[in-house]
Design a protein around this motif. Structure first.
Motif, PDB file in Angstrom:
ATOM      1  N   LEU A  23      54.885  23.726  48.102  1.00 47.98           N
ATOM      2  CA  LEU A  23      53.414  24.003  47.855  1.00 47.98           C
ATOM      3  C   LEU A  23      52.654  24.731  49.276  1.00 47.98           C
ATOM      4  CD1 LEU A  23      52.248  20.556  46.520  1.00 47.98           C
ATOM      5  CD2 LEU A  23      52.575  22.733  45.205  1.00 47.98           C
ATOM      6  N   SER A  24      53.252  24.495  50.331  1.00 45.60           N
ATOM      7  CA  SER A  24      52.627  25.477  51.301  1.00 45.60           C
ATOM      8  C   SER A  24      53.013  27.008  51.333  1.00 45.60           C
ATOM      9  CB  SER A  24      53.540  24.994  52.614  1.00 45.60           C
ATOM     10  OG  SER A  24      55.003  25.229  52.766  1.00 45.60           O
ATOM     11  N   GLU A  25      54.277  27.089  50.431  1.00 47.44           N
ATOM     12  CA  GLU A  25      54.378  28.517  50.128  1.00 47.44           C
ATOM     13  C   GLU A  25      53.627  29.157  49.125  1.00 47.44           C
ATOM     14  OE1 GLU A  25      56.875  31.570  50.587  1.00 47.44           O
ATOM     15  OE2 GLU A  25      57.386  29.664  51.554  1.00 47.44           O
ATOM     16  N   LEU A  26      53.016  28.425  48.312  1.00 49.61           N
ATOM     17  CA  LEU A  26      51.596  28.846  47.344  1.00 49.61           C
ATOM     18  C   LEU A  26      50.680  29.324  48.147  1.00 49.61           C
ATOM     19  CD1 LEU A  26      51.393  26.149  44.563  1.00 49.61           C
ATOM     20  CD2 LEU A  26      52.297  28.609  44.464  1.00 49.61           C
ATOM     21  N   ARG A  27      50.382  28.464  49.447  1.00 48.81           N
ATOM     22  CA  ARG A  27      49.185  28.572  50.267  1.00 48.81           C
ATOM     23  C   ARG A  27      49.438  30.049  50.945  1.00 48.81           C
ATOM     24  NH1 ARG A  27      49.441  22.735  50.371  1.00 48.81           N
ATOM     25  NH2 ARG A  27      50.421  23.040  52.627  1.00 48.81           N
ATOM     26  N   ALA A  28      50.564  30.150  51.279  1.00 50.33           N
ATOM     27  CA  ALA A  28      50.888  31.298  52.203  1.00 50.33           C
ATOM     28  C   ALA A  28      50.899  32.676  51.313  1.00 50.33           C
ATOM     29  CB  ALA A  28      52.356  31.200  52.554  1.00 50.33           C
ATOM     30  N   ALA A  29      51.351  32.433  49.965  1.00 52.02           N
ATOM     31  CA  ALA A  29      51.159  33.759  49.148  1.00 52.02           C
ATOM     32  C   ALA A  29      49.880  34.016  48.632  1.00 52.02           C
ATOM     33  CB  ALA A  29      51.910  33.229  47.642  1.00 52.02           C
ATOM     34  N   HIS A  30      49.112  32.852  48.549  1.00 46.72           N
ATOM     35  CA  HIS A  30      47.641  33.076  48.261  1.00 46.72           C
ATOM     36  C   HIS A  30      46.860  33.868  49.525  1.00 46.72           C
ATOM     37  CE1 HIS A  30      43.199  31.762  48.294  1.00 46.72           C
ATOM     38  NE2 HIS A  30      43.504  32.286  46.987  1.00 46.72           N
ATOM     39  N   ALA A  31      47.109  33.414  50.823  1.00 55.16           N
ATOM     40  CA  ALA A  31      46.434  33.979  51.797  1.00 55.16           C
ATOM     41  C   ALA A  31      46.929  35.472  51.845  1.00 55.16           C
ATOM     42  CB  ALA A  31      46.863  33.046  53.158  1.00 55.16           C
ATOM     43  N   ALA A  32      48.172  35.724  51.663  1.00 54.13           N
ATOM     44  CA  ALA A  32      48.628  37.158  51.632  1.00 54.13           C
ATOM     45  C   ALA A  32      48.000  38.053  50.566  1.00 54.13           C
ATOM     46  CB  ALA A  32      50.184  37.398  51.472  1.00 54.13           C
ATOM     47  N   LEU A  33      47.595  37.576  49.487  1.00 61.10           N
ATOM     48  CA  LEU A  33      47.192  38.462  48.389  1.00 61.10           C
ATOM     49  C   LEU A  33      45.720  38.656  48.741  1.00 61.10           C
ATOM     50  CD1 LEU A  33      47.565  40.024  45.783  1.00 61.10           C
ATOM     51  CD2 LEU A  33      47.299  37.670  44.485  1.00 61.10           C
ATOM     52  N   ARG A  34      45.015  37.307  49.083  1.00 57.67           N
ATOM     53  CA  ARG A  34      43.528  37.701  49.345  1.00 57.67           C
ATOM     54  C   ARG A  34      43.461  38.799  50.550  1.00 57.67           C
ATOM     55  NH1 ARG A  34      39.912  35.474  46.204  1.00 57.67           N
ATOM     56  NH2 ARG A  34      39.012  37.238  47.019  1.00 57.67           N
ATOM     57  N   ARG A  35      44.424  38.948  51.407  1.00 59.50           N
ATOM     58  CA  ARG A  35      44.343  39.782  52.552  1.00 59.50           C
ATOM     59  C   ARG A  35      44.472  41.324  51.873  1.00 59.50           C
ATOM     60  NH1 ARG A  35      47.149  36.305  55.747  1.00 59.50           N
ATOM     61  NH2 ARG A  35      49.104  37.153  55.165  1.00 59.50           N
ATOM     62  N   ALA A  36      45.018  41.182  50.574  1.00 58.16           N
ATOM     63  CA  ALA A  36      45.007  42.870  49.917  1.00 58.16           C
ATOM     64  C   ALA A  36      43.665  42.936  49.139  1.00 58.16           C
ATOM     65  CB  ALA A  36      46.295  42.813  49.189  1.00 58.16           C
ATOM     66  N   LEU A  37      42.953  42.166  48.867  1.00 57.16           N
ATOM     67  CA  LEU A  37      41.687  42.323  47.886  1.00 57.16           C
ATOM     68  C   LEU A  37      40.587  42.435  48.833  1.00 57.16           C
ATOM     69  CD1 LEU A  37      42.861  39.545  45.233  1.00 57.16           C
ATOM     70  CD2 LEU A  37      43.568  42.066  45.472  1.00 57.16           C
ATOM     71  N   PRO A  38      39.494  43.130  48.070  1.00 62.57           N
ATOM     72  CA  PRO A  38      38.320  43.165  48.800  1.00 62.57           C
ATOM     73  C   PRO A  38      37.614  41.817  48.866  1.00 62.57           C
ATOM     74  CG  PRO A  38      38.360  44.786  47.286  1.00 62.57           C
ATOM     75  CD  PRO A  38      39.851  43.893  46.922  1.00 62.57           C
ATOM     76  N   GLU A  39      37.108  41.411  50.165  1.00 60.78           N
ATOM     77  CA  GLU A  39      36.630  40.064  50.239  1.00 60.78           C
ATOM     78  C   GLU A  39      36.086  39.222  49.205  1.00 60.78           C
ATOM     79  OE1 GLU A  39      34.999  38.176  54.277  1.00 60.78           O
ATOM     80  OE2 GLU A  39      35.974  40.215  54.266  1.00 60.78           O
TER      81      GLU A  39
END
Ligand code: PLP
Length: 423
Positions: A23-39
């Motif tokens: 599950l920590s991998e999901l959180r990391a992926a989510h954080a990475a994708l958020r960094r690519a999107l407008p806030e």
């Protein structure tokens, strides 16, 4: 990612075939994708990638909304505790029963694929004594050539052609439905930020053209996604960080001016968010040589892993399994590979389609050895032919930073049903 030694332990404890999710991998992926999107953008998790409530709960706790295509996906989102207001129902051919189910559970936001879909939604909303909100799904006129699974631009069951909207704007209205936005989902599994930027620009063209024709009270534009991720192969999630300024400009300069009120921008992702979280573990059942080729038969195949690849509409699977020698590290070392060469890795099903990889470099594996396949958190089990031959669905174990948080298995069984109406 999960350390390999506990994987072997988990295989002993829960049996194989086995999915292990971190599950920590999901959180990391989510954080990475958020960094690519407008806030301020809304991010929908597309449950079709993997609707397991443990994953959905983790992603919604991180801030994702849910994009669902069926009653059971909606139920999974609800089981994960997501409020109905954070659910978007999408998909072609929605039935009245599905719409009613969603409306009953408080969902008000739908992607509408066509005039018929809009009218059916409106009728269901009126029957439920409410109004629905719809994003009209558009099929762009043009789309950039290139990689990815194209879902727009060509003849398709998805959405309505922009030319149709321009020709017959009056067809895209229905009583009981407020048309509040647009939805464009043009492609999947794009790995290059530049290429994805091209898709989003084409989506903005489609939205602009449709809005010129329809002049709706625009509140939301859902640009879909297509964020690529390695699948059943080694490798890390692409970095889409370069998209953020591009998307911010696209939004400010091209989309926001189309609306008379503050505009919500939304994106969707399944594979990018869930892909890296999953690993599949199988045990070798048999090894033999047939006409000069080494055949390695595992206890899980396309019944449990990505069986949609067997339909030949998408490239054949080339699952990159590596051996997981009990108690030691992954043993796909250079020496082993050279010593043993390529093998055909198959599952246990009675069909020649059950090949996980026809040319897999594999050391000298023996019955009883464990193999593991990476990056199968998305489109792993749920894209598989679970009912074919009726083998027990694999166990699914959920780890958080290496510690077991949940373990489940899907049950396949028959139950009696009754006719809807007496003859
Ligand atoms: C499948 C699908 C997605 C998710 O695609 P990924 O490649 O998993 O990110 C998003 N939106 C729609 C409409 C889809 O059909």
């Amino acid at each position: 990612m999960t350390d390999p030694a506990p994987l072997a332990e988990l295989a002993e404890r829960y049996g194989t075939p086995l999915y292990v999710y971190e599950l920590s991998e999901l959180r990391a992926a989510h954080a990475a994708l958020r960094r690519a999107l407008p806030e301020e953008a809304t991010l929908y998790y597309s449950l079709k990638a993997n609707p397991h409530p443990e994953l959905v709960r983790e992603l919604t706790a991180a801030g994702c909304a849910a994009e669902v295509c069926s009653e059971s996906e909606l139920d999974a989102a609800r089981a994960a505790g997501l409020p109905a207001a954070a659910v978007l129902c999408t998909g072609p051919g929605k039935t009245t029963a599905e719409l009613r189910h969603a409306l009953q559970h408080g969902v008000r936001r739908f992607s509408a694929e066509s005039p018929v879909d809009l009218a059916r939604l409106g009728a269901a909303a009126r029957a439920a004594g409410t109004r629905a909100q719809a994003l009209l799904r558009l099929n762009p006129e043009t789309y950039p050539a290139g990689a990815g699974l194209a879902m727009g631009g060509a003849p398709t069951q998805f959405g309505s052609d922009v030319s149709w909207v321009r020709r017959s704007p009056e067809a895209f209205r229905a009583e009981g439905v407020d048309l509040v936005g647009y939805h464009v989902y043009t492609g999947s599994n794009v790995h290059e930020p530049d290429q994805l930027a091209g898709w989003f620009a084409a989506a903005a063209d489609a939205v602009t053209a449709a809005q010129e024709a329809l002049r709706i009270d625009l509140r939301t534009v859902d640009l879909g996604g297509g964020f690529g991720h390695p699948y059943l192969a080694p490798g890390h999630r692409p970095d889409f960080g370069a998209l953020r300024p591009v998307l911010t400009h696209l939004f400010k300069d091209r989309l926001a001016p189309l609306a008379e009120r503050p505009l919500e921008l939304a994106f969707e992702s399944g594979r990018y968010l869930a892909g890296a979280a999953g690993r599949f573990v199988v045990r070798v059942q048999d090894v033999k040589v047939s006409k000069g080729r080494r055949i390695v038969i595992a206890d899980g195949g396309i019944n449990a892993l990505g069986g949609m690849a067997g339909l030949r509409r998408i490239p054949p699977m080339t699952a990159a399994a590596v051996t997981l020698a009990a108690g030691s590290a992954e043993a796909a070392g250079a020496a082993g590979e050279e010593a043993a060469g390529e093998a055909v890795l198959t599952g246990p099903l009675c069909t020649t389609l059950d090949v996980l990889n026809a040319r897999l470099p594999l050391p000298d594996v023996r019955p009883g050895d464990l193999l593991t396949i990476p990056n199968c958190g998305a489109y792993g089990m749920t894209a598989s032919l679970l009912a074919f031959l009726g083998r027990r669905p694999p166990a699914e174990v959920f780890l958080d930073a290496g510690r077991v948080r949940a373990a489940t298995a899907l049950r396949l069984s028959h139950h009696d049903i009754h006719p809807r109406r007496q003859p």
